[in-house]
Design a protein around this motif. Structure first.
Motif, mmCIF file in Angstrom:
data_model
loop_
_atom_site.group_PDB
_atom_site.id
_atom_site.type_symbol
_atom_site.label_atom_id
_atom_site.label_comp_id
_atom_site.label_asym_id
_atom_site.label_seq_id
_atom_site.Cartn_x
_atom_site.Cartn_y
_atom_site.Cartn_z
ATOM 1 N N GLY A 162 -11.589 -0.852 -2.967
ATOM 2 C CA GLY A 162 -10.151 -0.795 -3.200
ATOM 3 C C GLY A 162 -9.887 -0.174 -4.561
ATOM 4 O O GLY A 162 -10.819 0.151 -5.307
ATOM 5 N N TYR A 163 -8.607 -0.003 -4.909
ATOM 6 C CA TYR A 163 -8.324 0.564 -6.230
ATOM 7 C C TYR A 163 -6.929 0.192 -6.705
ATOM 8 O O TYR A 163 -6.051 -0.183 -5.922
ATOM 9 N N SER A 164 -6.770 0.288 -8.019
ATOM 10 C CA SER A 164 -5.483 0.102 -8.684
ATOM 11 C C SER A 164 -5.248 1.285 -9.618
ATOM 12 O O SER A 164 -6.191 1.998 -9.987
ATOM 13 N N MET A 200 -3.189 -0.469 -5.250
ATOM 14 C CA MET A 200 -2.782 0.668 -4.426
ATOM 15 C C MET A 200 -3.315 0.616 -3.001
ATOM 16 O O MET A 200 -2.769 1.286 -2.132
ATOM 17 N N GLY A 201 -4.377 -0.127 -2.744
ATOM 18 C CA GLY A 201 -4.887 -0.205 -1.384
ATOM 19 C C GLY A 201 -6.376 0.062 -1.287
ATOM 20 O O GLY A 201 -7.106 0.047 -2.270
ATOM 21 N N GLN A 202 -6.823 0.322 -0.055
ATOM 22 C CA GLN A 202 -8.226 0.588 0.209
ATOM 23 C C GLN A 202 -8.549 2.073 0.040
ATOM 24 O O GLN A 202 -7.681 2.929 0.237
ATOM 25 N N ILE A 203 -9.800 2.357 -0.301
ATOM 26 C CA ILE A 203 -10.319 3.724 -0.252
ATOM 27 C C ILE A 203 -11.352 3.832 0.862
ATOM 28 O O ILE A 203 -11.241 4.661 1.747
ATOM 29 N N MET A 204 -12.373 2.981 0.814
ATOM 30 C CA MET A 204 -13.392 2.978 1.865
ATOM 31 C C MET A 204 -13.434 1.597 2.508
ATOM 32 O O MET A 204 -13.921 0.639 1.916
ATOM 33 N N PRO A 205 -12.925 1.462 3.723
ATOM 34 C CA PRO A 205 -12.983 0.178 4.423
ATOM 35 C C PRO A 205 -14.427 -0.239 4.684
ATOM 36 O O PRO A 205 -15.331 0.601 4.781
ATOM 37 N N ASN A 228 -4.315 12.784 -2.543
ATOM 38 C CA ASN A 228 -2.973 12.971 -2.013
ATOM 39 C C ASN A 228 -2.095 13.660 -3.063
ATOM 40 O O ASN A 228 -2.424 13.684 -4.255
ATOM 41 N N ALA A 229 -0.983 14.206 -2.635
ATOM 42 C CA ALA A 229 -0.107 14.967 -3.527
ATOM 43 C C ALA A 229 0.377 14.147 -4.708
ATOM 44 O O ALA A 229 0.604 14.681 -5.803
ATOM 45 N N ASP A 230 0.514 12.837 -4.531
ATOM 46 C CA ASP A 230 0.993 11.974 -5.614
ATOM 47 C C ASP A 230 -0.136 11.409 -6.473
ATOM 48 O O ASP A 230 0.087 10.549 -7.317
ATOM 49 N N GLY A 231 -1.366 11.891 -6.258
ATOM 50 C CA GLY A 231 -2.496 11.447 -7.062
ATOM 51 C C GLY A 231 -3.224 10.246 -6.513
ATOM 52 O O GLY A 231 -4.229 9.823 -7.094
ATOM 53 N N THR A 232 -2.767 9.679 -5.416
ATOM 54 C CA THR A 232 -3.441 8.532 -4.824
ATOM 55 C C THR A 232 -4.641 8.997 -4.002
ATOM 56 O O THR A 232 -4.784 10.175 -3.666
ATOM 57 N N PHE A 233 -5.508 8.032 -3.676
ATOM 58 C CA PHE A 233 -6.688 8.324 -2.881
ATOM 59 C C PHE A 233 -6.367 8.262 -1.389
ATOM 60 O O PHE A 233 -5.581 7.423 -0.953
ATOM 61 N N PRO A 234 -7.009 9.118 -0.598
ATOM 62 C CA PRO A 234 -6.934 8.958 0.857
ATOM 63 C C PRO A 234 -7.943 7.892 1.300
ATOM 64 O O PRO A 234 -8.758 7.423 0.496
ATOM 65 N N ILE A 235 -7.888 7.507 2.551
ATOM 66 C CA ILE A 235 -8.957 6.699 3.126
ATOM 67 C C ILE A 235 -10.175 7.596 3.321
ATOM 68 O O ILE A 235 -10.070 8.698 3.879
ATOM 69 N N ILE A 236 -11.331 7.156 2.848
ATOM 70 C CA ILE A 236 -12.565 7.934 2.951
ATOM 71 C C ILE A 236 -13.532 7.171 3.839
ATOM 72 O O ILE A 236 -13.876 6.023 3.550
#
Length: 457
Positions: A239-241, A253-258, A305-313
């Motif tokens: 996850g990340y902040s 901010m949510g998960q990156i790698m489930p 992502n365009a706003d600098g956040t991570f996608p799900i990987i």
């Protein structure tokens, strides 16, 4: 019918191995990847799970490097528990960073002094060492087990920030010497900053957030600060902040790698930008004999992502694509490979790292090799050693049964580290860029030979 099915399964497994790039190291278990870019090359600092372990019994740290993201050179093990007089066990996660021409490798170890885990730091003049304990004592210890998994970055104002911890996150500002602490504080970890923790009673199939556990990776990109971490206890996901300051406040901010596809109940990540691409490193239990205590580094390319956040990987066996062609027309260390079957690596003070444990049917692959210069005058030379009866190396293009480029006979040399050079002519059976396979053959059962380096002239 049974024989047909068995042969079909064997062929499928061979095909999968031939196209896989993850894990990026197959010669040993390699954990907790911490990538660093320096002078056009990626260096990954990692831990090392022992084979057949029933816990995180880890004795040393290792380094692998690449300039194309697919062919990785084993740089050996320049740092171990024995290099720290105050440590006696558990060479767990680490990270290295460069400042002022020096390389600072932050590690964690069990401390003889306090009886808990402690953060230490080694220093070297090159990315691969040699390294030595910079202090002769821990950089930080307090007698608890919190002090694991250091991560470090240098902000644009020159301030070095060091974080670590399980289950609480510590933050320290380092002095300019990089080996002493200027200030230290605990990071606030409420639900808003690091996710909602699991309740005492869970509902099946329901996701309960990304509460911080361990394995932090701190970084800055543009105006944003990121804290990636292994989350939600066992089993872990990533996850990340994010924050606008290295001191927070952090926003979950949510998960990156489930979790669920890596065959490992832990995970540990690192992120870099290299040659215009972004890469996410993590570990899996995918090697034969691997699992929660036998982990191996893998890597995926991604785009923010365009706003600098991570996608799900998602973890993949295919890994990443090469950034350029591999040049074989210079001396190549034999421990450079994209994928392999069966072989191991060893090292000593005289030779350095070399490939060992080679048996009949084993192979090494290099990816995207420039074979455009092959001609009838091309010659292949390899440095090998064998105590016993040697064997044969076949060079194939694109697969272990692909176009045969040449065959090298390796003879008895007088010892496993008594090196001699062997040469063979190559056939220009292909041109352009191709995967290059070294296929090893000889008597079934015994070890055949060791390899130090090779080149094509």
């Amino acid at each position: 019918m049974k024989k047909y099915i068995s042969n079909f399964v064997a062929a499928m497994l061979c095909s999968i191995a031939a196209t896989a790039q993850n894990p990026i190291v197959q010669t040993c278990f390699s954990t907790d990847p911490a990538p660093m870019v320096h002078n056009g090359r990626v260096y990954v600092y990692n831990g090392h799970d022992e084979e057949n372990a029933d816990f995180f019994w880890m004795q040393d740290w290792r380094i692998f490097s690449s300039d194309d993201m697919v062919n990785w050179r084993d740089e050996g093990s320049p740092l171990a528990i024995e290099d720290f007089s105050w440590g006696d066990d558990r060479a767990w996660a680490s990270q290295c960073i460069e400042r002022g021409g020096k390389f600072y490798w932050y590690i964690c170890l069990h401390s003889k002094l306090s009886g808990g885990m402690a953060i230490g730091v080694a220093v070297g003049d090159t990315p691969t060492g040699p390294f030595h304990d910079a202090l002769g004592k821990p950089l930080y210890e307090d007698g608890t087990w919190d002090n694991i998994d250091p991560t470090v970055f240098i902000d644009k104002d020159g301030t070095a920030h060091l974080y670590w911890g399980n289950p609480r996150l510590h933050h320290a500002v380092l002095n300019d010497d990089m080996i002493t602490i200027k200030s230290h504080e605990m990071v606030k970890q409420d639900a808003a900053s690091f996710g909602q923790g699991k309740p005492s009673k869970e509902e099946p199939g329901k996701f309960y957030g990304s509460s911080y556990t361990e394995g932090p990776w701190a970084m800055r990109r543009g105006k944003n600060y990121y804290m990636l971490y292994a989350a939600a206890g066992i089993p872990e996901h990533i996850g990340y902040s994010m924050a606008k300051s290295p001191r927070g406040p952090w926003k979950y901010m949510g998960q990156i790698m489930p979790q669920g596809e890596t065959n490992s109940f832990t995970n540990h990540c690192g992120v870099i930008d290299f040659m215009g691409h972004s890469y996410f490193f993590y570990h899996t239990g995918w090697l034969p004999g691997g699992g929660g205590f036998g982990r191996s580094m893998s890597v995926e390319e991604f785009k923010y992502n365009a706003d600098g956040t991570f996608p799900i990987i998602k973890p993949t066996r295919e890994g990443v694509k090469p950034l350029k062609a591999f040049c074989p027309y210079t001396r190549v260390e034999a421990e450079t490979m994209a994928f392999s079957k069966g072989v191991r690596s060893e090292q000593n003070d005289l030779t350095g790292v070399y490939v060992s444990d080679i048996h009949n049917g084993d192979w090494i692959k290099l990816q995207n090799v420039d074979l455009s210069k092959l001609s009838s005058a091309s010659r292949f030379t390899i440095s090998a050693a064998s105590t016993l009866r040697g064997g044969t190396i076949e060079l194939h293009a694109d697969s272990i049964g692909g176009a045969l480029l040449g065959t090298v006979q390796i003879a008895h040399t007088g010892g496993w580290e008594q090196w001699k050079q062997f040469t063979a002519e190559l056939k220009p059976a292909v041109s352009g860029n191709h995967d290059l396979y070294f296929v090893f053959k000889g008597r079934k059962g015994p070890k055949l030979f060791n390899l130090d380096w090779w080149e094509i002239k």
